[in-house]
Design a protein around this motif. Structure first.
Motif, PDB file in Angstrom:
ATOM      1  N   MET A  42       0.873  -1.194   0.000  1.00 23.48           N
ATOM      2  CA  MET A  42       0.000   0.000   0.000  1.00 23.48           C
ATOM      3  C   MET A  42       0.900   1.231   0.000  1.00 23.48           C
ATOM      4  O   MET A  42       2.120   1.105   0.190  1.00 23.48           O
ATOM      5  CB  MET A  42      -0.915  -0.004   1.239  1.00 23.48           C
ATOM      6  N   THR A  43       0.293   2.397  -0.179  1.00 20.82           N
ATOM      7  CA  THR A  43       1.086   3.635  -0.108  1.00 20.82           C
ATOM      8  C   THR A  43       1.259   4.027   1.367  1.00 20.82           C
ATOM      9  O   THR A  43       0.521   3.565   2.248  1.00 20.82           O
ATOM     10  CB  THR A  43       0.367   4.789  -0.831  1.00 20.82           C
ATOM     11  N   GLY A  44       2.201   4.947   1.588  1.00 19.99           N
ATOM     12  CA  GLY A  44       2.360   5.484   2.946  1.00 19.99           C
ATOM     13  C   GLY A  44       1.108   6.232   3.378  1.00 19.99           C
ATOM     14  O   GLY A  44       0.709   6.158   4.543  1.00 19.99           O
ATOM     15  N   ASP A  45       0.485   6.966   2.466  1.00 13.00           N
ATOM     16  CA  ASP A  45      -0.754   7.681   2.822  1.00 13.00           C
ATOM     17  C   ASP A  45      -1.827   6.693   3.272  1.00 13.00           C
ATOM     18  O   ASP A  45      -2.585   6.974   4.213  1.00 13.00           O
ATOM     19  CB  ASP A  45      -1.254   8.501   1.630  1.00 13.00           C
ATOM     20  N   GLU A  46      -1.907   5.540   2.610  1.00 11.90           N
ATOM     21  CA  GLU A  46      -2.911   4.539   3.015  1.00 11.90           C
ATOM     22  C   GLU A  46      -2.585   3.965   4.402  1.00 11.90           C
ATOM     23  O   GLU A  46      -3.485   3.750   5.221  1.00 11.90           O
ATOM     24  CB  GLU A  46      -3.003   3.424   1.964  1.00 11.90           C
ATOM     25  N   ALA A  47      -1.307   3.727   4.663  1.00  5.21           N
ATOM     26  CA  ALA A  47      -0.918   3.218   5.984  1.00  5.21           C
ATOM     27  C   ALA A  47      -1.281   4.236   7.074  1.00  5.21           C
ATOM     28  O   ALA A  47      -1.774   3.878   8.149  1.00  5.21           O
ATOM     29  CB  ALA A  47       0.576   2.902   6.011  1.00  5.21           C
ATOM     30  N   HIS A  48      -1.063   5.534   6.791  1.00  3.19           N
ATOM     31  CA  HIS A  48      -1.383   6.564   7.791  1.00  3.19           C
ATOM     32  C   HIS A  48      -2.892   6.749   7.940  1.00  3.19           C
ATOM     33  O   HIS A  48      -3.375   7.097   9.027  1.00  3.19           O
ATOM     34  CB  HIS A  48      -0.663   7.870   7.458  1.00  3.19           C
ATOM     35  N   ALA A  49      -3.640   6.512   6.856  1.00  8.03           N
ATOM     36  CA  ALA A  49      -5.107   6.559   6.969  1.00  8.03           C
ATOM     37  C   ALA A  49      -5.580   5.479   7.934  1.00  8.03           C
ATOM     38  O   ALA A  49      -6.501   5.699   8.737  1.00  8.03           O
ATOM     39  CB  ALA A  49      -5.749   6.384   5.591  1.00  8.03           C
ATOM     40  N   GLU A  50      -4.937   4.316   7.905  1.00  8.93           N
ATOM     41  CA  GLU A  50      -5.299   3.244   8.842  1.00  8.93           C
ATOM     42  C   GLU A  50      -4.978   3.669  10.290  1.00  8.93           C
ATOM     43  O   GLU A  50      -5.784   3.463  11.196  1.00  8.93           O
ATOM     44  CB  GLU A  50      -4.554   1.951   8.481  1.00  8.93           C
ATOM     45  N   LEU A  51      -3.808   4.284  10.488  1.00  5.43           N
ATOM     46  CA  LEU A  51      -3.461   4.740  11.841  1.00  5.43           C
ATOM     47  C   LEU A  51      -4.459   5.769  12.371  1.00  5.43           C
ATOM     48  O   LEU A  51      -4.744   5.821  13.565  1.00  5.43           O
ATOM     49  CB  LEU A  51      -2.062   5.375  11.831  1.00  5.43           C
ATOM     50  N   ARG A  52      -4.971   6.586  11.439  1.00  6.90           N
ATOM     51  CA  ARG A  52      -5.916   7.644  11.846  1.00  6.90           C
ATOM     52  C   ARG A  52      -7.335   7.118  12.014  1.00  6.90           C
ATOM     53  O   ARG A  52      -8.214   7.858  12.445  1.00  6.90           O
ATOM     54  CB  ARG A  52      -5.923   8.756  10.784  1.00  6.90           C
ATOM     55  N   ASP A  53      -7.583   5.862  11.659  1.00  4.76           N
ATOM     56  CA  ASP A  53      -8.935   5.306  11.769  1.00  4.76           C
ATOM     57  C   ASP A  53      -9.394   5.359  13.236  1.00  4.76           C
ATOM     58  O   ASP A  53      -8.689   4.849  14.120  1.00  4.76           O
ATOM     59  CB  ASP A  53      -8.938   3.850  11.269  1.00  4.76           C
ATOM     60  N   PRO A  54     -10.562   5.949  13.494  1.00  6.80           N
ATOM     61  CA  PRO A  54     -11.014   6.121  14.888  1.00  6.80           C
ATOM     62  C   PRO A  54     -11.081   4.824  15.677  1.00  6.80           C
ATOM     63  O   PRO A  54     -11.003   4.849  16.908  1.00  6.80           O
ATOM     64  CB  PRO A  54     -12.421   6.724  14.728  1.00  6.80           C
ATOM     65  N   ARG A  55     -11.185   3.660  15.007  1.00  8.18           N
ATOM     66  CA  ARG A  55     -11.298   2.434  15.798  1.00  8.18           C
ATOM     67  C   ARG A  55     -10.019   2.115  16.568  1.00  8.18           C
ATOM     68  O   ARG A  55     -10.041   1.361  17.534  1.00  8.18           O
ATOM     69  CB  ARG A  55     -11.730   1.247  14.925  1.00  8.18           C
ATOM     70  N   HIS A  56      -8.892   2.713  16.175  1.00  9.23           N
ATOM     71  CA  HIS A  56      -7.653   2.510  16.945  1.00  9.23           C
ATOM     72  C   HIS A  56      -7.599   3.423  18.180  1.00  9.23           C
ATOM     73  O   HIS A  56      -6.757   3.219  19.062  1.00  9.23           O
ATOM     74  CB  HIS A  56      -6.426   2.736  16.070  1.00  9.23           C
ATOM     75  N   GLY A  57      -8.427   4.448  18.201  1.00 10.99           N
ATOM     76  CA  GLY A  57      -8.548   5.301  19.396  1.00 10.99           C
ATOM     77  C   GLY A  57      -7.332   6.169  19.671  1.00 10.99           C
ATOM     78  O   GLY A  57      -7.115   6.580  20.807  1.00 10.99           O
ATOM     79  N   LEU A  58      -6.519   6.456  18.654  1.00 15.60           N
ATOM     80  CA  LEU A  58      -5.322   7.271  18.891  1.00 15.60           C
ATOM     81  C   LEU A  58      -5.661   8.757  18.830  1.00 15.60           C
ATOM     82  O   LEU A  58      -6.459   9.183  17.991  1.00 15.60           O
ATOM     83  CB  LEU A  58      -4.257   6.974  17.825  1.00 15.60           C
ATOM     84  N   GLN A  59      -5.022   9.511  19.702  1.00 15.50           N
ATOM     85  CA  GLN A  59      -5.146  10.972  19.636  1.00 15.50           C
ATOM     86  C   GLN A  59      -4.040  11.488  18.712  1.00 15.50           C
ATOM     87  O   GLN A  59      -2.866  11.162  18.920  1.00 15.50           O
ATOM     88  CB  GLN A  59      -4.978  11.547  21.054  1.00 15.50           C
TER      89      GLN A  59
END
Ligand SMILES: C[S@@+](CC[C@H](N)C(=O)[O-])C[C@H]1O[C@@H](n2cnc3c(N)ncnc32)[C@H](O)[C@@H]1O
Length: 193
Positions: free
Chosen positions: A155-172
């Protein structure tokens, strides 16, 4: 991971991305280190550490750092660098692999540098869930990835970061840095309530 891809790459050269010598990488490492929200950490974790250029710098900020590199050639180089820097007691370098079934450390700092896009897409979400579940409450997570896609990447780096930003991970999301070529995002896990 696509182990064969990396074995072939590292058989051809010890440092395929010129992590030790390139000005581009040196600047990116400086930005990554500047982005760490706290000056000191107890227990850092860096999966996919390659030849250990960032590892040695991160170790200066951590009481203990666990670094993973599944391919032997860069793993040995990483160990050499850590030893030459007198950091052997503070850094553990093992051959483990980012995977949903991995035994993740209880880290208070996780640095994901140019590694997430090598995971099969369907494994990325479950791997991050397990990684964050094992981490310390309130841990900092710093992710840095090239934004496009190249050979060996799933995947692209942007796609990997979109996953990190997914609210289900609960990261601030604490902040970040975005350039044409790469993105740095800084997150924090919630404190236990
Ligand atoms: C582009 S290098 C990044 C090196 C280092 N993180 C940095 O930013 O300087 C990617 C490294 O990740 C490793 N890697 C790939 N898939 C991995 C996985 N599933 N778990 C751990 N390491 C992996 C590769 O062997 C390679 O050394």
């Amino acid at each position: 991971m696509n182990r064969n891809f990396f074995e072939v790459l590292y058989a051809g050269t010890e440092d395929p991305w010129e992590l030790e010598t390139s000005d581009y990488e040196a600047r990116k490492y400086a930005l990554t280190l500047a982005a760490l929200p706290r000056h000191r950490y107890r227990s850092g974790f860096e999966p996919g550490c390659s030849v250990g250029v960032l590892t040695a710098r991160l170790a200066e900020r951590c009481e203990h750092l666990e670094a993973w590199e599944p391919i032997e050639r860069p793993r040995l180089r990483c160990r050499e660098r850590v030893s030459a820097a007198g950091l052997t007691e503070r850094v553990t370098v093992t051959g483990e692999e980012l995977d949903p079934d991995a035994a993740f450390p209880a880290a208070d700092l996780i640095v994901l540098s140019e590694v997430l896009y090598y995971l099969p897409e369907k494994k990325l979400g479950p791997t991050l869930q397990r990684l964050f579940a094992a981490a310390q409450p309130g841990a900092d997570i710093v992710a840095v990835h090239w934004r496009s896609r190249d050979e060996g990447m799933e995947m692209t780096g942007d796609e990997a970061h979109a996953e990190l930003r997914d609210p289900r991970h609960g990261l601030q999301l604490l902040g970040g840095w975005r350039e044409e070529e790469y993105v740095i995002d800084v997150f924090r896990l919630p404190e236990r309530t």
